[in-house]
Design an enzyme around this catalytic site. Structure first.
Site, PDB file in Angstrom:
ATOM      1  N   SER A  24     -29.596 -10.560 -22.153  1.00 48.15           N
ATOM      2  CA  SER A  24     -29.962 -11.418 -23.275  1.00 48.15           C
ATOM      3  C   SER A  24     -28.736 -11.868 -24.069  1.00 48.15           C
ATOM      4  CB  SER A  24     -30.987 -10.676 -24.138  1.00 48.15           C
ATOM      5  OG  SER A  24     -31.796 -11.600 -24.785  1.00 48.15           O
ATOM      6  N   HIS A  60     -39.228  -9.992 -20.821  1.00 47.20           N
ATOM      7  CA  HIS A  60     -37.842  -9.878 -21.259  1.00 47.20           C
ATOM      8  C   HIS A  60     -37.468  -8.394 -21.398  1.00 47.20           C
ATOM      9  CE1 HIS A  60     -34.337 -11.698 -23.149  1.00 47.20           C
ATOM     10  NE2 HIS A  60     -34.398 -10.804 -24.111  1.00 47.20           N
TER      11      HIS A  60
HETATM   12  C1  GTR Z   1     -33.790 -13.591 -28.970  1.00 48.62           C
HETATM   13  C2  GTR Z   1     -32.915 -14.804 -28.874  1.00 48.62           C
HETATM   14  C3  GTR Z   1     -32.433 -14.947 -27.479  1.00 48.62           C
HETATM   15  C4  GTR Z   1     -31.951 -13.641 -26.883  1.00 48.62           C
HETATM   16  C5  GTR Z   1     -32.694 -12.427 -27.376  1.00 48.62           C
HETATM   17  C6  GTR Z   1     -32.021 -11.081 -27.191  1.00 48.62           C
HETATM   18  O1  GTR Z   1     -34.386 -13.433 -30.199  1.00 48.62           O
HETATM   19  O2  GTR Z   1     -33.654 -15.914 -29.274  1.00 48.62           O
HETATM   20  O3  GTR Z   1     -31.451 -15.951 -27.425  1.00 48.62           O
HETATM   21  O4  GTR Z   1     -30.606 -13.477 -27.052  1.00 48.62           O
HETATM   22  O5  GTR Z   1     -32.973 -12.486 -28.715  1.00 48.62           O
HETATM   23  O6  GTR Z   1     -30.803 -10.977 -27.262  1.00 48.62           O
HETATM   24  O7  GTR Z   1     -32.747 -10.117 -26.978  1.00 48.62           O
END
Ligand code: GTR
Length: 417
Positions: free
Chosen positions: A255, A398
């Protein structure tokens, strides 16, 4: 065991020279498609590897620094490493675990605490390196592993009022599965990203505290650049560690730390394989995105103003003025293998847009003689495309899981073993 190891006596400091013809964002021409990687800004065509390396590659690096990530910081004039502890019978007796304190710059600069696990009897080993989200202690129950003393987000296990505690030990061991990594013959090295730069805006702490107060510089080094630079300091140590094969380093991150991994690979040729996991906008996903479910430049620069330099925010309303897209960052890695890994339900990270970025980087890989560096079509679920520009998408959300690590290792088995 405590001893000090001087790594590199002196670095040269490279001054950042902004080309006189880099205008403010609103004066840049609108380019609706991905800008051509093989054309210089003055219109000159790039036909050879040499021209790419001598002309376009440096130009793209300067553009990315100026308009997106902020200046690449100077290398510190002093860097040293001290082993804080070493356990040669860790990880069910199969690995050696140590934590290394890396000190650089003047005395008041932050220190980096690198947790290193090495497979016993299989050295020098290829090594994964990257930053982690909440502290090395979250990745193992080993009681010698240090607990961060700097600011930590409250959402991580065991954190009370932004201070990490021993309650967190081992609570996120699945994100960097040390045992299975060493069982597969790899070493692994990771540090808490907040050691270098805590993940919050405005506070003059971490490496940001070394910059001038109240700077209005729209290209000031921003957080993702600091984290990538931190990875480079970890690499400074790793290339001196006899149990690590300096030629076989793979950078990984999830991420925001996946964005960091890609930037770290693009700006440091010592890294042999680059694996941005679900890195999304500002990482492997395009700024000129067609995916309506994906995060946009406007959104990311509003939610996380500190990740990118001030200039990048100004592209929020018109990304077509960006003189590059993220295919440029991938192309800077050429000819080294890059693997983008994704999850079907994680549309925010834009899995299909990432595949477009991979395809768009291919012309630069072709200059290096790989005629088919990337798959023709986006691979089906659970099917690794292990081309030099590799891609993988699985079902689910995610997250960074032991199953994702199996995919990284399938890819590095091909390219590093
Ligand atoms: C989210 C963000 C993403 C990603 C994520 C993370 O909120 O919008 O770009 O980086 O966090 O790092 O878990």
């Amino acid at each position: 065991m405590r001893f000090s190891l001087t790594l590199l006596a002196m670095f040269t400091t490279t001054a950042f020279v902004r080309p006189a013809d880099f205008p403010p964002p609103h004066q840049l021409p609108s380019i609706p498609e991905f800008p051509d990687l093989l054309t210089l800004r003055d219109g000159t065509k790039i036909n050879t590897q040499k021209e790419w390396e001598e002309k376009r590659r440096p130009e793209l690096k300067q553009l990315l620094e100026t308009y997106m990530y902020g200046r690449y910081p100077a290398k510190p004039s002093r860097i040293a490493a001290k082993i804080l502890f070493e356990d040669a019978h860790a990880l069910n007796g199969k690995g050696t675990l140590r934590e290394v304190e890396i000190t650089f710059g003047p005395d008041d600069w932050p220190k980096l605490y690198l947790l290193v696990a090495v497979p016993n009897g299989k050295t020098p080993a290829p090594c994964f390196v990257g930053a982690n989200f909440g502290g090395n202690h979250l990745l193992t129950t080993h009681d010698k592993v240090r607990i961060p003393t700097v600011w930590v987000p409250d959402r991580y296990p065991g954190v009370v009022k932004n201070q990490a505690t021993a309650q967190g030990r081992g609570q996120q061991a699945d994100t960097w599965p040390l045992q299975s990594i060493i069982d597969n013959g790899y070493a692994v090295a990771t540090f808490y990203c907040g050691d270098i730069q805590p993940d919050r805006p405005f506070v003059r702490e971490g490496m940001r505290a070394t910059l001038p107060e109240d700077s209005k510089d729209p290209s000031e080094t921003a957080t993702i650049m600091w984290w990538a630079w931190g990875i480079h300091r970890a690499v400074d140590y790793l290339v001196t560690d006899k149990s690590i094969d300096a030629k076989r380093l793979a950078v990984v991150g999830h991420s925001r730390l996946g964005k960091t991994a890609l930037l770290a690979g693009a700006f440091d040729d010592r890294i042999a394989v680059i694996i941005p996991h679900q890195s999304g906008c500002g990482g492997a996903a395009p700024s000129r995105s067609q995916n309506e479910k994906a995060e946009t430049v406007k959104r990311i620069t509003t939610s996380f103003p500190h990740w990118f330099c001030g200039n990048f925010k100004l592209f929020g309303d018109d990304v077509t003025r960006l003189p590059f897209d993220q295919h440029a960052l991938v192309a800077l890695c050429a000819p080294r293998p890059v693997l983008m890994t994704n999850a079907e339900e994680d549309q925010w990270a834009n899995p299909s847009g990432q595949f477009d970025v991979l395809r768009a980087a291919a012309p630069v890989y072709r200059l290096y003689g790989d005629s088919q560096p990337v798959a023709e079509k986006m691979p089906q679920l659970n099917t690794l495309s292990a081309s030099r520009l590799g891609y993988f998408i699985r079902p689910g959300k995610h997250s960074m899981t032991p199953a994702d690590w199996k995919i990284y290792m399938q890819f590095t088995d091909k390219w590093l073993k």
